[in-house]
Design a protein around this motif. Structure first.
Motif, PDB file in Angstrom:
ATOM      1  N   TRP A  55       0.904  -1.220   0.117  1.00 15.37           N
ATOM      2  CA  TRP A  55      -0.054   0.052   0.128  1.00 15.37           C
ATOM      3  C   TRP A  55       0.807   1.154   0.057  1.00 15.37           C
ATOM      4  CZ3 TRP A  55      -4.712  -0.920  -0.973  1.00 15.37           C
ATOM      5  CH2 TRP A  55      -5.500  -2.230  -0.746  1.00 15.37           C
ATOM      6  N   ALA A  56       0.379   2.266  -0.740  1.00  9.05           N
ATOM      7  CA  ALA A  56       1.450   3.625  -0.779  1.00  9.05           C
ATOM      8  C   ALA A  56       0.284   4.690  -0.842  1.00  9.05           C
ATOM      9  CB  ALA A  56       2.105   3.410  -2.231  1.00  9.05           C
ATOM     10  N   LEU A  57       1.109   5.871  -0.418  1.00  9.58           N
ATOM     11  CA  LEU A  57       0.599   7.015  -0.658  1.00  9.58           C
ATOM     12  C   LEU A  57       1.554   8.053  -1.048  1.00  9.58           C
ATOM     13  CD1 LEU A  57      -1.693   9.164   0.290  1.00  9.58           C
ATOM     14  CD2 LEU A  57      -0.381   9.146   2.354  1.00  9.58           C
ATOM     15  N   TRP A  58       1.230   8.677  -2.048  1.00  6.81           N
ATOM     16  CA  TRP A  58       2.082   9.740  -2.860  1.00  6.81           C
ATOM     17  C   TRP A  58       1.819  11.322  -2.321  1.00  6.81           C
ATOM     18  CZ3 TRP A  58       6.611  10.300  -5.324  1.00  6.81           C
ATOM     19  CH2 TRP A  58       6.644  11.327  -6.134  1.00  6.81           C
ATOM     20  N   ARG A  59       2.650  11.584  -1.286  1.00  9.78           N
ATOM     21  CA  ARG A  59       2.364  12.903  -0.742  1.00  9.78           C
ATOM     22  C   ARG A  59       3.508  13.932  -0.776  1.00  9.78           C
ATOM     23  NH1 ARG A  59      -1.636  13.842   4.084  1.00  9.78           N
ATOM     24  NH2 ARG A  59      -1.166  15.797   4.660  1.00  9.78           N
ATOM     25  N   ASP A  60       3.537  15.128  -1.059  1.00  7.70           N
ATOM     26  CA  ASP A  60       4.443  16.060  -1.195  1.00  7.70           C
ATOM     27  C   ASP A  60       5.823  15.503  -1.894  1.00  7.70           C
ATOM     28  OD1 ASP A  60       2.805  17.833   0.162  1.00  7.70           O
ATOM     29  OD2 ASP A  60       3.447  16.796   2.063  1.00  7.70           O
ATOM     30  N   GLY A  61       5.689  15.009  -2.875  1.00  4.49           N
ATOM     31  CA  GLY A  61       6.983  14.308  -3.755  1.00  4.49           C
ATOM     32  C   GLY A  61       7.728  13.280  -3.007  1.00  4.49           C
ATOM     33  N   ALA A  62       7.077  12.550  -2.143  1.00 11.15           N
ATOM     34  CA  ALA A  62       7.624  11.390  -1.791  1.00 11.15           C
ATOM     35  C   ALA A  62       6.498  10.247  -1.763  1.00 11.15           C
ATOM     36  CB  ALA A  62       7.958  11.660  -0.126  1.00 11.15           C
ATOM     37  N   ASP A  89       4.721  13.280  10.039  1.00 10.61           N
ATOM     38  CA  ASP A  89       4.092  14.095  10.864  1.00 10.61           C
ATOM     39  C   ASP A  89       2.345  13.698  11.205  1.00 10.61           C
ATOM     40  OD1 ASP A  89       2.427  15.288   8.859  1.00 10.61           O
ATOM     41  OD2 ASP A  89       3.628  16.701   8.488  1.00 10.61           O
ATOM     42  N   GLU A  90       1.746  14.267  11.869  1.00 12.64           N
ATOM     43  CA  GLU A  90       0.357  13.520  12.335  1.00 12.64           C
ATOM     44  C   GLU A  90      -0.505  13.458  10.902  1.00 12.64           C
ATOM     45  OE1 GLU A  90      -2.380  11.613  14.631  1.00 12.64           O
ATOM     46  OE2 GLU A  90      -0.397  12.201  15.195  1.00 12.64           O
ATOM     47  N   ASP A  91      -0.644  14.793  10.368  1.00  8.79           N
ATOM     48  CA  ASP A  91      -1.529  14.759   9.146  1.00  8.79           C
ATOM     49  C   ASP A  91      -1.111  13.752   8.179  1.00  8.79           C
ATOM     50  OD1 ASP A  91      -2.714  17.000  10.366  1.00  8.79           O
ATOM     51  OD2 ASP A  91      -1.656  18.656   9.018  1.00  8.79           O
ATOM     52  N   THR A  92       0.193  13.453   8.201  1.00  8.72           N
ATOM     53  CA  THR A  92       0.839  12.603   6.717  1.00  8.72           C
ATOM     54  C   THR A  92       0.563  11.177   7.244  1.00  8.72           C
ATOM     55  OG1 THR A  92       2.462  13.911   6.296  1.00  8.72           O
ATOM     56  CG2 THR A  92       2.523  11.515   5.592  1.00  8.72           C
ATOM     57  N   ALA A  93       0.451  10.903   8.677  1.00  9.13           N
ATOM     58  CA  ALA A  93       0.198   9.542   9.299  1.00  9.13           C
ATOM     59  C   ALA A  93      -1.368   9.392   9.054  1.00  9.13           C
ATOM     60  CB  ALA A  93       0.728   9.512  10.739  1.00  9.13           C
ATOM     61  N   HIS A  94      -1.985  10.327   9.323  1.00  7.61           N
ATOM     62  CA  HIS A  94      -3.673  10.126   9.264  1.00  7.61           C
ATOM     63  C   HIS A  94      -3.743   9.842   7.591  1.00  7.61           C
ATOM     64  CE1 HIS A  94      -7.542  11.188   8.688  1.00  7.61           C
ATOM     65  NE2 HIS A  94      -7.921  11.134  10.053  1.00  7.61           N
ATOM     66  N   ALA A  95      -3.256  10.719   6.830  1.00  6.09           N
ATOM     67  CA  ALA A  95      -3.407  10.361   5.346  1.00  6.09           C
ATOM     68  C   ALA A  95      -3.151   8.968   4.955  1.00  6.09           C
ATOM     69  CB  ALA A  95      -2.713  11.580   4.571  1.00  6.09           C
ATOM     70  N   LEU A  96      -1.921   8.568   5.180  1.00  3.68           N
ATOM     71  CA  LEU A  96      -1.614   7.081   5.118  1.00  3.68           C
ATOM     72  C   LEU A  96      -2.580   5.958   5.588  1.00  3.68           C
ATOM     73  CD1 LEU A  96       0.519   5.459   3.785  1.00  3.68           C
ATOM     74  CD2 LEU A  96       1.842   5.461   5.949  1.00  3.68           C
ATOM     75  N   ARG A  97      -2.997   6.338   6.948  1.00  3.88           N
ATOM     76  CA  ARG A  97      -4.004   5.502   7.632  1.00  3.88           C
ATOM     77  C   ARG A  97      -5.194   5.548   6.584  1.00  3.88           C
ATOM     78  NH1 ARG A  97      -2.116   7.083  12.284  1.00  3.88           N
ATOM     79  NH2 ARG A  97      -3.573   8.743  12.541  1.00  3.88           N
ATOM     80  N   ALA A  98      -5.707   6.660   6.069  1.00  3.13           N
ATOM     81  CA  ALA A  98      -7.051   6.884   5.326  1.00  3.13           C
ATOM     82  C   ALA A  98      -6.931   5.987   3.895  1.00  3.13           C
ATOM     83  CB  ALA A  98      -7.284   8.220   5.070  1.00  3.13           C
ATOM     84  N   ALA A  99      -5.647   6.201   3.345  1.00  2.00           N
ATOM     85  CA  ALA A  99      -5.427   5.548   1.967  1.00  2.00           C
ATOM     86  C   ALA A  99      -5.386   4.166   2.006  1.00  2.00           C
ATOM     87  CB  ALA A  99      -4.131   6.032   1.688  1.00  2.00           C
ATOM     88  N   ARG A 100      -5.348   3.620   3.224  1.00  2.00           N
ATOM     89  CA  ARG A 100      -5.139   2.141   3.456  1.00  2.00           C
ATOM     90  C   ARG A 100      -6.689   1.663   3.727  1.00  2.00           C
ATOM     91  NH1 ARG A 100      -3.652  -2.414   3.838  1.00  2.00           N
ATOM     92  NH2 ARG A 100      -1.991  -3.207   5.389  1.00  2.00           N
ATOM     93  N   LEU A 101      -6.787   0.539   2.609  1.00  2.00           N
ATOM     94  CA  LEU A 101      -8.103   0.050   2.513  1.00  2.00           C
ATOM     95  C   LEU A 101      -8.582  -1.033   3.481  1.00  2.00           C
ATOM     96  CD1 LEU A 101      -8.416  -0.590  -1.376  1.00  2.00           C
ATOM     97  CD2 LEU A 101      -9.120   1.497  -0.166  1.00  2.00           C
ATOM     98  N   ASN A 102      -7.462  -1.462   4.089  1.00  2.00           N
ATOM     99  CA  ASN A 102      -8.214  -2.471   5.096  1.00  2.00           C
ATOM    100  C   ASN A 102      -7.031  -2.148   6.265  1.00  2.00           C
ATOM    101  OD1 ASN A 102      -5.563  -3.425   3.889  1.00  2.00           O
ATOM    102  ND2 ASN A 102      -6.171  -5.587   4.127  1.00  2.00           N
TER     103      ASN A 102
END
Length: 111
Positions: A30-37, A84-97
């Motif tokens: 699972w992956a999240l593309w955020r802020d160029g990373a 950071d907290e916002d990025t961790a939250h976005a990664l959790r939200a992007a994760r389907l399960n």
């Protein structure tokens, strides 16, 4: 279209990518593309990627969501990252399960 733009567009749409650390087989993560990373979560109760260590070269493969064919492949270096907290939250939200246990998860970014 430039490869950087193709990669950016592909990673914005990708929910998962193939990561192949040097000397190891590729694993779908699972992956999240955020802020160029590109961020992935591994370890703990999460997915395992043998050979994924800080500073290792990795091949990142993005597949087409419609045809599942290889869309783009790039080489990047893995870096252990504490988001950071916002990025961790976005990664959790992007994760389907996602599971609620995230304290022991290592997060990696590829640059």
């Amino acid at each position: 279209m430039e490869i950087a733009q193709v990669l950016d567009n592909a990673l914005r749409k990708a929910a998962a990518v193939w990561v192949r650390p040097e000397g190891h087989e590729a694993r779908l993560v699972w992956a999240l593309w955020r802020d160029g990373a590109l961020l992935v979560a591994v370890g703990g109760t999460e997915q395992r990627v043998p050979g994924l260590v800080d500073g290792v070269a990795c091949a990142i493969t993005v597949r087409s969501p419609t045809t599942h064919s290889r869309l783009v492949e790039v080489t990047a270096t893995a870096r252990l990252h504490s988001p950071d907290e916002d990025t961790a939250h976005a990664l959790r939200a992007a994760r389907l399960n996602t599971t609620p246990v995230w304290e022991s998860v290592y997060r990696w970014e590829f640059a």
